[in-house]
Design a protein around this motif. Structure first.
Motif, PDB file in Angstrom:
ATOM      1  N   GLY A   1      -4.654   2.458  -3.811  1.00 23.48           N
ATOM      2  CA  GLY A   1      -5.184   1.231  -3.227  1.00 23.48           C
ATOM      3  C   GLY A   1      -4.074   0.284  -2.832  1.00 23.48           C
ATOM      4  O   GLY A   1      -2.907   0.663  -2.701  1.00 23.48           O
ATOM      5  N   VAL A   2      -4.469  -1.006  -2.666  1.00 23.56           N
ATOM      6  CA  VAL A   2      -3.535  -2.055  -2.252  1.00 23.56           C
ATOM      7  C   VAL A   2      -3.240  -2.923  -3.471  1.00 23.56           C
ATOM      8  O   VAL A   2      -4.155  -3.424  -4.140  1.00 23.56           O
ATOM      9  CB  VAL A   2      -4.125  -2.915  -1.122  1.00 23.56           C
ATOM     10  CG1 VAL A   2      -3.156  -4.013  -0.713  1.00 23.56           C
ATOM     11  CG2 VAL A   2      -4.470  -2.027   0.073  1.00 23.56           C
ATOM     12  N   GLN A   3      -1.953  -3.100  -3.777  1.00 25.95           N
ATOM     13  CA  GLN A   3      -1.553  -3.862  -4.955  1.00 25.95           C
ATOM     14  C   GLN A   3      -1.927  -5.343  -4.800  1.00 25.95           C
ATOM     15  O   GLN A   3      -1.819  -5.922  -3.710  1.00 25.95           O
ATOM     16  CB  GLN A   3      -0.056  -3.727  -5.203  1.00 25.95           C
ATOM     17  CG  GLN A   3       0.387  -2.330  -5.605  1.00 25.95           C
ATOM     18  CD  GLN A   3       1.866  -2.258  -5.972  1.00 25.95           C
ATOM     19  OE1 GLN A   3       2.534  -3.286  -6.139  1.00 25.95           O
ATOM     20  NE2 GLN A   3       2.380  -1.041  -6.107  1.00 25.95           N
TER      21      GLN A   3
ATOM     22  N   SER B   1       0.853  -1.190   0.000  1.00 31.22           N
ATOM     23  CA  SER B   1       0.000   0.000   0.000  1.00 31.22           C
ATOM     24  C   SER B   1       0.886   1.236   0.000  1.00 31.22           C
ATOM     25  O   SER B   1       1.503   1.565   1.018  1.00 31.22           O
ATOM     26  CB  SER B   1      -0.916   0.017   1.236  1.00 31.22           C
ATOM     27  OG  SER B   1      -1.681   1.203   1.284  1.00 31.22           O
ATOM     28  N   ASN B   2       0.978   1.882  -1.154  1.00 33.82           N
ATOM     29  CA  ASN B   2       1.818   3.066  -1.288  1.00 33.82           C
ATOM     30  C   ASN B   2       1.024   4.301  -0.887  1.00 33.82           C
ATOM     31  O   ASN B   2      -0.134   4.473  -1.297  1.00 33.82           O
ATOM     32  CB  ASN B   2       2.305   3.200  -2.736  1.00 33.82           C
ATOM     33  CG  ASN B   2       3.426   4.202  -2.866  1.00 33.82           C
ATOM     34  OD1 ASN B   2       3.261   5.375  -2.562  1.00 33.82           O
ATOM     35  ND2 ASN B   2       4.585   3.731  -3.332  1.00 33.82           N
TER      36      ASN B   2
ATOM     37  N   VAL C   1      -4.625  -2.758  -8.492  1.00 30.22           N
ATOM     38  CA  VAL C   1      -4.874  -2.464  -7.084  1.00 30.22           C
ATOM     39  C   VAL C   1      -6.327  -2.770  -6.740  1.00 30.22           C
ATOM     40  O   VAL C   1      -7.211  -2.772  -7.611  1.00 30.22           O
ATOM     41  CB  VAL C   1      -4.576  -0.979  -6.744  1.00 30.22           C
ATOM     42  CG1 VAL C   1      -3.101  -0.686  -6.820  1.00 30.22           C
ATOM     43  CG2 VAL C   1      -5.367  -0.042  -7.647  1.00 30.22           C
ATOM     44  N   LEU C   2      -6.528  -3.078  -5.467  1.00 24.43           N
ATOM     45  CA  LEU C   2      -7.866  -3.152  -4.911  1.00 24.43           C
ATOM     46  C   LEU C   2      -8.193  -1.775  -4.348  1.00 24.43           C
ATOM     47  O   LEU C   2      -7.515  -1.303  -3.432  1.00 24.43           O
ATOM     48  CB  LEU C   2      -7.928  -4.211  -3.810  1.00 24.43           C
ATOM     49  CG  LEU C   2      -9.234  -4.260  -2.994  1.00 24.43           C
ATOM     50  CD1 LEU C   2     -10.416  -4.636  -3.891  1.00 24.43           C
ATOM     51  CD2 LEU C   2      -9.102  -5.247  -1.830  1.00 24.43           C
ATOM     52  N   ALA C   3      -9.199  -1.126  -4.913  1.00 20.57           N
ATOM     53  CA  ALA C   3      -9.476   0.263  -4.541  1.00 20.57           C
ATOM     54  C   ALA C   3     -10.903   0.614  -4.949  1.00 20.57           C
ATOM     55  O   ALA C   3     -11.675  -0.238  -5.398  1.00 20.57           O
ATOM     56  CB  ALA C   3      -8.472   1.191  -5.232  1.00 20.57           C
TER      57      ALA C   3
END
Length: 387
Positions: free
Chosen positions: A144-146, A138-139, A162-164
């Motif tokens: 979102g989360v890769q 998570s940058n 990403v999940l976003a």
């Protein structure tokens, strides 16, 4: 032995000496003129500056204040995404209430129908293969989360998935002219109550002569309606030397300054507020990084299949900060006596200054010294001539 007696006699003489002022009248045009000029300067400072300008005869107290605001106005937009839409107070005042401040939405970028799903990250997180993406990363600058997959962002670019909230918001420039250009005609009622606790004095900016009928139709004008507490947003930015439409594109921060400087020795009706306006944020054209004022908020709802959806809005607008300051003064015998005493002490310095000049700078200084200092001995002499 004789030396010891002489020393003791000197000590006794110093211990039992008494000095008393001697009045020496110097008939000199130069000295007299110098004396009167210095006296005039001291009196001018004490009377003109301390007493009249700074009101040194008064006790002072700082202001306590409370502020509430109420904005009114309606704007219309017609875009391909939203169609014809009316914006009222509930839409463009975010949040509805703040302490001594209010925000007016003037421009926006909308991302419609976002849902929790998988989508490619925006450009800046480029990849070639899945190994370039780290699952669970998570940058802070990302959206979102890769997931660990490298997918197509476009026909020429690939980015990490990403999940976003998808689709992701695009980094776009705000519309120019602003979408809510009609906000310049919005009005705001500013209600300000102040108190000076030391003098038990209370007042508000809705003055006693302002009735309900007048309040329903007035708008602040420095010449025709200086007591009206209702302000048009365009007028406030104009008085601050700004163009509302230009400022509305990226947003900004405006200061509304209300000053209450009151002389409570005068009638209470003379204690009235004065309004000034100025821009508070930096608008330096050479420093155009992150200009204006904006933030993001979302409106959530659920579809027919009970799936959560939201509309993300990047809102640009003008925040108005209401700042109240002031001071009240009223006659009090204590500061009056203190300043009179200080003035008399300064007048005493006139003689010291004149004596210093006369005894060190004048051509007849030796003559003045001889006449200024006289010594009178009141000791009985012994037969050998010693005291």
């Amino acid at each position: 032995m004789t030396t010891n007696k002489g020393f003791c006699a000197s000590v006794c003489r110093c211990f039992f000496e008494y000095s008393t002022p001697q009045i020496l009248v110097i008939r000199s045009t130069k000295v007299g003129t110098l004396n009167r000029i210095i006296q005039a300067l001291v009196l001018g400072y004490v009377i003109g500056y301390v007493c009249v300008l700074k009101k040194g005869y008064q006790d002072t107290d700082g202001v306590l204040s409370s502020v509430t605001t109420k904005v009114k106005g309606v704007a219309v937009t017609n875009t391909s995404d939203l169609g014809l839409r009316v914006w009222d107070v509930a839409d463009y005042i975010i949040p509805p209430q703040e302490e001594s401040s209010f925000f007016v939405l003037t421009n926006l970028i909308m991302t419609l129908n976002q849902t929790q799903s998988h989508c490619p990250e925006n450009v800046g997180f480029d990849c070639v293969t899945d190994s370039d993406c780290k699952a669970g990363l998570s940058n802070t600058r990302g959206d979102g989360v890769q997931t660990g997959r490298c997918v197509n962002f476009s026909s020429v670019a690939r980015t990490c998935e990403v999940l976003a909230w998808c689709p992701l918001e695009l980094d776009l420039q705000p519309p120019d002219p602003p979408m809510l250009a009609g906000a310049e005609n919005f009005t705001v009622l500013i209600k300000n109550s102040i108190r000076y606790p030391m003098f038990n004095f209370n007042k508000r900016n809705i003055l006693p002569h302002v009735n309900k009928t007048y309040l329903q139709q007035c708008v602040f004008n420095r010449v025709t309606d200086p007591d009206c507490p209702i302000f048009r947003l365009r007028d406030m930015t104009t008085e601050a030397g700004e163009d509302f439409q230009t400022m509305a594109v990226h947003g900004g921060i405006m200061g509304v300054q209300i000053s209450w400087f009151c002389d409570l020795d005068l009638p209470a009706s003379w204690c009235v507020p004065k309004y000034t306006f100025r821009r508070l944020d930096n608008k330096d054209p050479e420093n155009n990084v992150a200009p204006g004022y904006n933030f993001r908020f979302a409106k959530y709802y659920k579809t027919n299949n009970n799936k959560e959806t939201r509309t993300l809005i990047k809102g640009f607008g003008i925040r108005f900060d209401v700042m109240v300051f002031g001071q009240a003064g009223k006659f009090n015998i204590i500061p009056t006596l203190l300043n009179i005493g200080a003035g008399l002490a300064l007048l005493g310095l006139v003689t010291v200054v004149c004596d210093l000049i006369v005894l060190t700078c004048m051509t007849k200084r030796n003559l003045y010294k001889e006449n200024k200092y006289s010594y009178v001995d009141d000791f009985e002499l012994l037969p050998d001539g010693t005291p």
